[in-house]
Design a protein around this motif. Structure first.
Motif, PDB file in Angstrom:
ATOM      1  N   PHE A 150      -7.509  13.185   0.915  1.00  0.00           N
ATOM      2  CA  PHE A 150      -7.954  12.832  -0.441  1.00  0.00           C
ATOM      3  C   PHE A 150      -9.239  13.544  -0.852  1.00  0.00           C
ATOM      4  CE2 PHE A 150      -5.282   9.772  -2.717  1.00  0.00           C
ATOM      5  CZ  PHE A 150      -4.221   9.842  -1.839  1.00  0.00           C
ATOM      6  N   LEU A 151      -9.422  14.737  -0.307  1.00  0.00           N
ATOM      7  CA  LEU A 151     -10.552  15.566  -0.733  1.00  0.00           C
ATOM      8  C   LEU A 151     -10.028  16.876  -1.307  1.00  0.00           C
ATOM      9  CD1 LEU A 151     -13.340  15.140   1.989  1.00  0.00           C
ATOM     10  CD2 LEU A 151     -13.241  14.172  -0.308  1.00  0.00           C
ATOM     11  N   ARG A 152      -8.866  16.823  -1.964  1.00  0.00           N
ATOM     12  CA  ARG A 152      -8.357  18.044  -2.605  1.00  0.00           C
ATOM     13  C   ARG A 152      -8.823  18.057  -4.059  1.00  0.00           C
ATOM     14  NH1 ARG A 152      -3.400  16.573  -0.386  1.00  0.00           N
ATOM     15  NH2 ARG A 152      -2.547  16.387  -2.474  1.00  0.00           N
ATOM     16  N   ILE A 205     -11.457  11.315  -4.494  1.00  0.00           N
ATOM     17  CA  ILE A 205     -10.973  12.427  -5.319  1.00  0.00           C
ATOM     18  C   ILE A 205     -12.030  12.807  -6.360  1.00  0.00           C
ATOM     19  CG2 ILE A 205      -9.166  13.216  -6.909  1.00  0.00           C
ATOM     20  CD1 ILE A 205      -7.302  11.117  -5.530  1.00  0.00           C
ATOM     21  N   ASN A 210      -7.411   1.357  -3.412  1.00  0.00           N
ATOM     22  CA  ASN A 210      -7.139   2.364  -4.453  1.00  0.00           C
ATOM     23  C   ASN A 210      -8.434   2.890  -5.068  1.00  0.00           C
ATOM     24  OD1 ASN A 210      -4.457   2.370  -4.020  1.00  0.00           O
ATOM     25  ND2 ASN A 210      -3.853   1.437  -5.954  1.00  0.00           N
ATOM     26  N   GLY A 267      -7.402  16.265 -10.810  1.00  0.00           N
ATOM     27  CA  GLY A 267      -7.665  14.835 -10.676  1.00  0.00           C
ATOM     28  C   GLY A 267      -6.436  13.986 -10.441  1.00  0.00           C
ATOM     29  N   PHE A 268      -6.686  12.677 -10.374  1.00  0.00           N
ATOM     30  CA  PHE A 268      -5.595  11.754 -10.033  1.00  0.00           C
ATOM     31  C   PHE A 268      -4.908  11.193 -11.269  1.00  0.00           C
ATOM     32  CE2 PHE A 268      -9.586   9.298  -9.916  1.00  0.00           C
ATOM     33  CZ  PHE A 268      -9.316   8.280 -10.811  1.00  0.00           C
ATOM     34  N   GLY A 269      -3.626  10.879 -11.075  1.00  0.00           N
ATOM     35  CA  GLY A 269      -2.843  10.221 -12.123  1.00  0.00           C
ATOM     36  C   GLY A 269      -1.893   9.247 -11.463  1.00  0.00           C
ATOM     37  N   CYS A 282      -0.654   3.969 -10.608  1.00  0.00           N
ATOM     38  CA  CYS A 282      -1.496   3.022  -9.853  1.00  0.00           C
ATOM     39  C   CYS A 282      -2.983   3.318  -9.942  1.00  0.00           C
ATOM     40  CB  CYS A 282      -1.053   2.998  -8.398  1.00  0.00           C
ATOM     41  SG  CYS A 282       0.680   2.595  -8.226  1.00  0.00           S
ATOM     42  N   PHE A 326       0.816  -1.221   0.000  1.00  0.00           N
ATOM     43  CA  PHE A 326       0.000   0.000   0.000  1.00  0.00           C
ATOM     44  C   PHE A 326       0.850   1.271   0.000  1.00  0.00           C
ATOM     45  CE2 PHE A 326      -2.267  -3.419   2.218  1.00  0.00           C
ATOM     46  CZ  PHE A 326      -3.396  -3.519   1.425  1.00  0.00           C
ATOM     47  N   LEU A 327       2.141   1.166  -0.372  1.00  0.00           N
ATOM     48  CA  LEU A 327       3.001   2.349  -0.238  1.00  0.00           C
ATOM     49  C   LEU A 327       2.639   3.452  -1.238  1.00  0.00           C
ATOM     50  CD1 LEU A 327       5.355   2.612  -2.652  1.00  0.00           C
ATOM     51  CD2 LEU A 327       6.283   0.675  -1.442  1.00  0.00           C
ATOM     52  N   PHE A 379       3.110  13.517 -11.669  1.00  0.00           N
ATOM     53  CA  PHE A 379       1.683  13.277 -11.354  1.00  0.00           C
ATOM     54  C   PHE A 379       1.321  13.769  -9.966  1.00  0.00           C
ATOM     55  CE2 PHE A 379       0.924   9.650  -8.411  1.00  0.00           C
ATOM     56  CZ  PHE A 379       2.234   9.272  -8.160  1.00  0.00           C
ATOM     57  N   LYS A 380       2.355  14.007  -9.145  1.00  0.00           N
ATOM     58  CA  LYS A 380       2.141  14.641  -7.841  1.00  0.00           C
ATOM     59  C   LYS A 380       3.488  15.203  -7.392  1.00  0.00           C
ATOM     60  CE  LYS A 380       2.814  10.674  -4.722  1.00  0.00           C
ATOM     61  NZ  LYS A 380       2.213   9.881  -3.666  1.00  0.00           N
ATOM     62  N   ARG A 391      -4.663  23.032  -8.918  1.00  0.00           N
ATOM     63  CA  ARG A 391      -4.598  22.216  -7.690  1.00  0.00           C
ATOM     64  C   ARG A 391      -5.149  22.981  -6.479  1.00  0.00           C
ATOM     65  NH1 ARG A 391      -4.033  16.789  -8.515  1.00  0.00           N
ATOM     66  NH2 ARG A 391      -2.550  16.404 -10.144  1.00  0.00           N
ATOM     67  N   GLU A 396       4.131   6.769  -3.394  1.00  0.00           N
ATOM     68  CA  GLU A 396       5.368   7.391  -3.855  1.00  0.00           C
ATOM     69  C   GLU A 396       5.588   8.650  -3.024  1.00  0.00           C
ATOM     70  OE1 GLU A 396       5.798   7.800  -8.059  1.00  0.00           O
ATOM     71  OE2 GLU A 396       4.958   5.819  -8.428  1.00  0.00           O
ATOM     72  N   LYS A 410      -6.379  -4.609  -1.858  1.00  0.00           N
ATOM     73  CA  LYS A 410      -5.525  -3.662  -2.575  1.00  0.00           C
ATOM     74  C   LYS A 410      -6.316  -2.820  -3.579  1.00  0.00           C
ATOM     75  CE  LYS A 410      -2.257  -1.612  -4.563  1.00  0.00           C
ATOM     76  NZ  LYS A 410      -1.297  -0.717  -3.977  1.00  0.00           N
TER      77      LYS A 410
END
Ligand code: UGA
Length: 463
Positions: free
Chosen positions: A258-260, A224, A217, A264-266, A269, A155-156, A330-331, A420, A158, A213
């Motif tokens: 995770f409410l920012r 998000i 995710n 969006g997410f990239g 994973c 669950f790590l 991506f972040k 962002r 980056e 897992k």
């Protein structure tokens, strides 16, 4: 007690795991088919950026607990425990996961296992994979039933990889309920220091461990996309999504993380995992799960398109508009550009005729490899030179600290799109800039000069 461990696949997940296992005092061999990667690691150099991991590499190489090889037979002879950590990217012909790397490890490794061993799968796989692989291992391994497979998802995050591996929220182990298993005992030896620290250890069946897992995710991605859907409503009603998220977050059942809202997410994973999970749910006839996941993916795509629409609106039109894109990773605190919203948006803007220049403090090398057709600047100032609009698409600290006076005389038009929601609009508007956030209202003149709407807490380490 020191265990002899092999880790297959030295990408982000595998390299981190190998180094952290050595840090726990185990003797580790890292295995990969890519000789260039092996050479780098042998010389003490990481093939990617991750805070704190370089020190672990050097320390454990020097201590003689860590080595790297391309040889499966060397690893098979050496190790009692084998972790499988190769990638499971999205297939090119569908939304499903490509399991060819996982299958290749099993097909190459299992025939070499002549004495008892335990294989722990760490890669993210569709539910049902572990059961199939366990049967295949028993079939191929000369040591037969004494070679076992168990599933131990990872669950790590980056940017926090060392912390998340050595101090995880939980350890999950999926064992083969149909066969007697030593896997739990062996896992307890491998992870003894973590268990002594009180890390929760959940032992379950194969299917549940695989699902934990992808469900984790999927839930994060859903949070998000949920807040980005709320941002869309805010845009129509002059509500403020940052304040909305803050107020929602005080309810412990919802939580602030995770409410920012934003573009969006990239990453390598979340996007591919929700697509693979949706494809698998569909195959299984679990229509509810696949419907939610498809909606989450659609909202994520809309978040990127929305940033393009806002840019078109503030520039008047895109062809010929000079657009500075701040951010490629991506972040923040990562050089990973896989499925990066920032680069996707930059590329789409260029396709619409905009003259785009990208700057990122860390990810320029990877960005150039993925999008060689984009223009890149080596400093923030160069990227913004003569810009008709400045877009902040990754919330690096360097960008969050920006002040209008840094750019006032550099840009052609004082237009900022904060993809962002990581900047305080007030000083920008006070300095005569057009500020556009995501789901944030335009400030009225009387509000200019009020304290920041979003607290820095939101962008604190670990948030
Ligand atoms: C994610 C999960 O967080 C890890 O738990 C998981 O182990 C990992 O995937 C994996 O499967 O290997 P990671 O890809 O490192 O970790 O990135 P996150 O920190 O989850 O961020 C994902 C994306 O969501 C980024 O693009 C980030 O900018 C975006 N995000 C995050 C938002 O847009 N809003 C938020 O509030 C939070």
């Amino acid at each position: 007690m020191s265990v002899r461990i092999a880790v297959f696949g030295l990408g982000y997940l595998g390299a981190t795991h190998a180094l952290c296992m050595a840090e726990l005092g185990h003797h580790v061999v890292g295995v990969d088919v890519d000789m260039k990667k092996i050479d780098m690691l042998r010389s003490g150099e990481l093939p990617f950026y991750e805070p704190g991991l370089g020190e672990l590499l050097q320390r454990n190489l020097a201590a003689g607990r860590l080595r790297f090889t391309t040889s499966y037979s060397e690893a098979a002879q050496f190790a009692q425990v084998h972790f499988i950590a190769v990638g499971t990217p999205q297939r090119s012909d569908s939304l499903a996961a490509d399991l060819s790397h996982v299958d290749a490890v099993i097909e190459s490794l299992a025939p070499l296992l002549t004495k008892p061993a335990v294989l722990f799968g760490k890669s993210t796989v569709p539910v049902g994979t572990a059961k199939r692989l366990a049967a295949r291992v028993r079939e191929l391994a000369p040591a037969g039933e004494t070679v076992e497979l168990a599933w131990n998802p990872e669950f790590l995050r980056e940017g926090f990889a060392v912390h998340d591996t050595l101090k995880p929220d939980r350890l999950v182990l999926g064992v083969d309920s149909a066969h007697p298993s030593r896997a739990e005992t062996v896992a307890r030896e491998v992870f003894a220091p973590l268990l002594d620290d009180g890390v929760p250890f959940l032992v379950t069946d194969f299917a549940t461990s695989e699902l934990v897992k992808v469900a984790a995710n999927a839930f994060l991605a859903t949070k998000i996309s949920f807040i980005n859907a709320m941002a869309e409503v805010c845009d129509h009603t002059a509500g403020d999504v940052s304040m909305l998220a803050e107020a929602l977050g005080y309810d412990p059942r919802i939580g602030r993380e995770f409410l920012r809202a934003g573009v969006g997410f990239g990453g390598g994973c979340l996007p591919k995992d929700i697509r693979a999970f949706s494809a698998r749910a569909d195959e299984l006839g679990a229509k509810g799960a696949s419907a939610i996941l498809m909606a989450v993916d659609d909202i994520n795509t809309r978040s990127r398109s929305h940033a393009i629409d806002v840019t078109r609106e503030v520039c008047g039109s895109l062809p010929g508009a000079r657009v500075a894109v701040l951010g490629a990773a991506f972040k923040p605190d990562s050089d990973d550009v896989r499925d990066s919203p920032a680069l996707d948006i930059a590329n789409q803007l260029q396709r619409h005729g905009a003259d785009v220049v990208v700057y990122d403090p860390m990810a320029m090398g990877n960005a150039r490899l993925q999008f060689p057709g984009l223009s890149y600047a080596s400093t923030l100032g160069d990227a913004c030179e003569g810009a008709d609009a400045v877009l902040v698409l990754t919330e690096w600290a360097e960008f969050r600290k920006l002040h209008p006076r840094d750019l006032d005389t550099v840009v052609r038009c004082k237009v900022l799109v904060d993809g962002r929601n990581c900047l305080d609009p007030a000083p920008w508007q006070k300095a005569g800039w057009t500020y556009r956030g995501i789901g944030r209202p335009e400030l009225t003149v009387t509000e200019i000069g009020v304290p920041a709407r979003v607290s820095d807490r939101e962008f604190a380490v670990g948030a």
